[in-house]
Design a protein around this motif. Structure first.
Motif, PDB file in Angstrom:
ATOM      1  N   THR A 109      53.532  44.730  34.609  1.00 48.22           N
ATOM      2  CA  THR A 109      53.672  43.358  35.097  1.00 48.22           C
ATOM      3  C   THR A 109      54.895  43.221  35.986  1.00 48.22           C
ATOM      4  OG1 THR A 109      52.609  42.529  33.080  1.00 48.22           O
ATOM      5  CG2 THR A 109      53.869  40.945  34.379  1.00 48.22           C
ATOM      6  N   LEU A 158      52.016  29.217  31.973  1.00 48.48           N
ATOM      7  CA  LEU A 158      51.020  30.259  32.214  1.00 48.48           C
ATOM      8  C   LEU A 158      50.578  30.920  30.907  1.00 48.48           C
ATOM      9  CD1 LEU A 158      52.594  31.837  35.426  1.00 48.48           C
ATOM     10  CD2 LEU A 158      50.519  30.444  35.286  1.00 48.48           C
ATOM     11  N   PHE A 162      46.545  30.958  30.145  1.00 45.61           N
ATOM     12  CA  PHE A 162      45.800  32.215  30.064  1.00 45.61           C
ATOM     13  C   PHE A 162      45.572  32.653  28.617  1.00 45.61           C
ATOM     14  CE2 PHE A 162      47.093  32.269  34.464  1.00 45.61           C
ATOM     15  CZ  PHE A 162      45.983  32.819  35.088  1.00 45.61           C
ATOM     16  N   ALA A 165      42.622  30.722  27.390  1.00 48.50           N
ATOM     17  CA  ALA A 165      41.386  31.286  27.938  1.00 48.50           C
ATOM     18  C   ALA A 165      40.958  32.531  27.156  1.00 48.50           C
ATOM     19  CB  ALA A 165      41.575  31.631  29.416  1.00 48.50           C
ATOM     20  N   VAL A 310      50.814  32.662  39.286  1.00 49.99           N
ATOM     21  CA  VAL A 310      49.488  32.547  38.683  1.00 49.99           C
ATOM     22  C   VAL A 310      48.724  33.863  38.856  1.00 49.99           C
ATOM     23  CG1 VAL A 310      47.301  31.290  38.705  1.00 49.99           C
ATOM     24  CG2 VAL A 310      49.450  30.065  39.135  1.00 49.99           C
ATOM     25  N   VAL A 311      48.823  34.436  40.028  1.00 48.81           N
ATOM     26  CA  VAL A 311      48.173  35.728  40.276  1.00 48.81           C
ATOM     27  C   VAL A 311      48.746  36.800  39.347  1.00 48.81           C
ATOM     28  CG1 VAL A 311      47.852  37.587  41.968  1.00 48.81           C
ATOM     29  CG2 VAL A 311      47.601  35.194  42.669  1.00 48.81           C
ATOM     30  N   ALA A 314      47.436  36.237  35.779  1.00 52.60           N
ATOM     31  CA  ALA A 314      46.047  36.674  35.642  1.00 52.60           C
ATOM     32  C   ALA A 314      45.968  38.200  35.582  1.00 52.60           C
ATOM     33  CB  ALA A 314      45.214  36.148  36.804  1.00 52.60           C
ATOM     34  N   ALA A 315      46.712  38.860  36.471  1.00 54.05           N
ATOM     35  CA  ALA A 315      46.696  40.321  36.502  1.00 54.05           C
ATOM     36  C   ALA A 315      47.301  40.899  35.228  1.00 54.05           C
ATOM     37  CB  ALA A 315      47.462  40.823  37.720  1.00 54.05           C
ATOM     38  N   THR A 317      47.346  39.506  32.260  1.00 57.65           N
ATOM     39  CA  THR A 317      46.385  39.294  31.173  1.00 57.65           C
ATOM     40  C   THR A 317      45.335  40.396  31.167  1.00 57.65           C
ATOM     41  OG1 THR A 317      46.692  36.896  31.227  1.00 57.65           O
ATOM     42  CG2 THR A 317      44.659  37.707  30.233  1.00 57.65           C
ATOM     43  N   VAL A 318      44.789  40.688  32.335  1.00 55.55           N
ATOM     44  CA  VAL A 318      43.767  41.737  32.441  1.00 55.55           C
ATOM     45  C   VAL A 318      44.370  43.104  32.128  1.00 55.55           C
ATOM     46  CG1 VAL A 318      42.194  42.900  34.037  1.00 55.55           C
ATOM     47  CG2 VAL A 318      42.410  40.407  34.097  1.00 55.55           C
TER      48      VAL A 318
END
Length: 337
Positions: A109, A158, A162, A165, A310-311, A314-315, A317-318
């Motif tokens: 990250t 964030l 996330f 989600a 935000v990007v 998201a990255a 999290t994945v």
């Protein structure tokens, strides 16, 4: 100076009272709807309040006290949920996987955040929040990095978005991948950001998954202490090299208290009544802190920081979820515990 100290509690009272009221509403809501965790409810309530009305200036000091001091005490008490024996019972493979998740989660990250052009502290807050234990990790890292308030609030927001989600995504994907309850619980505990979010996802999968998910997640929480200590030591070296007068403590006091609580719990000397009271106190303190943090979340701030955090979220999290899933598949079946 003496006068300032004597009036300080009075100055904190209005903001602490607001945080206590938000905590009470959050806990009441969670009891009406057991699927909702009070800490997550508190963040949302705080954000709604902070973006709906203009709070009196007098509450600011108390809310800041709640978001920092009360949160640190709550983190320390979180150690009373941990038993070294439970974590050891996971086996060396699962423990190694937890270390890999946290280590690679933070490293990946931070590197990706650098590629996106984000500042060091913003990258580190998101990395630790998403790799260790959500908002509590964000606040813990903030205590030794002196990050901007905007960066802290962005990371907390964030985590909520996330992580929530993931409560829906992990059970659905576990079913689609035909994972056993034990494997799905390991994945939930290894990938989801907040302890409360892990509990919600594990409960949705099943009782076996919930037990495994909780222990795996608490193993990640245990790594908060060495990570914060390592960051603090690094910051001290930078401060010393730069000639700065102020340096963070080598080991923050709340980290020492956290480890002490784990040791006390693992010793078995505390009766159930004390542990129940400590658990309630921890919930109250962390819920107050989450509400106070939520009040500071501003929609305008999220617009101002732009899409890059935000990007990265998201990255991250994945990335963390992918590491955890790969590890679960590699380890294969493990005892349900």
């Amino acid at each position: 100076m003496i006068g300032d100290l004597s009036t300080r509690p009075r100055g904190l009272a209005p903001g602490v009272a607001v945080a206590l009221a938000g905590m009470a509403v959050a806990i009441w809501t969670s009891r009406l709807v057991p699927a909702l965790n009070p800490m997550l409810v508190a963040i949302v309530l705080g954000a709604v309040l902070g973006n709906s009305i203009r709070l009196p200036p007098g509450v600011g000091a108390g809310l800041a006290f709640s978001a920092r001091t009360l949160l640190r005490v709550g983190i320390a008490l979180l150690g009373l949920q941990l038993l070294f024996g439970d974590i050891a019972a996971l086996g060396w493979q699962v423990i190694a996987l937890v270390v890999v998740i946290v280590g690679l989660g933070i490293a990946g990250t931070v590197i990706l955040g650098g590629a996106l052009g984000l500042g060091w502290t913003q990258r580190l807050l998101i990395a630790c929040g998403f790799s260790i234990c959500g908002a509590a990790a964000v606040a813990a890292v903030d205590s030794v990095t002196e990050a901007d308030e905007e960066e802290v609030l962005t990371a907390v927001t964030l985590v909520v978005i996330f992580g929530t989600a993931m409560i829906l995504a992990v059970p659905l994907l576990s079913s689609a991948l035909h994972l056993s309850d034990t494997a799905a619980g390991m994945w939930a505990g290894g990938s989801i950001h907040e302890v409360a979010q892990v509990v919600a996802a594990g409960g949705a999968i099943g009782g076996t998954a919930l037990g495994v998910a909780t222990v795996v997640k608490l193993a990640r929480v245990l790594l908060l202490a060495p990570v914060v200590t390592a960051i603090s030591i690094h910051r001290r070296r930078l401060a010393g090299a730069g000639g700065h007068a102020t340096r963070p403590p080598m080991v923050p006091a709340f980290v020492v208290a956290f480890i002490a609580c784990v040791c006390v719990r693992s010793s078995g000397i505390l009766p159930e009544g004390i542990l129940d009271a400590a658990s309630l106190a921890q919930t109250v303190l962390l819920t107050c802190a989450m509400f106070a943090l939520g009040v500071g979340v501003r929609v305008a701030t999220m617009r101002r920081v732009g899409a890059r955090p935000v990007v990265l979220a998201a990255a991250s999290t994945v990335w963390v979820a992918g590491i955890a899933l790969a590890g679960v598949l590699l380890i294969g079946p493990v005892p349900a515990g």
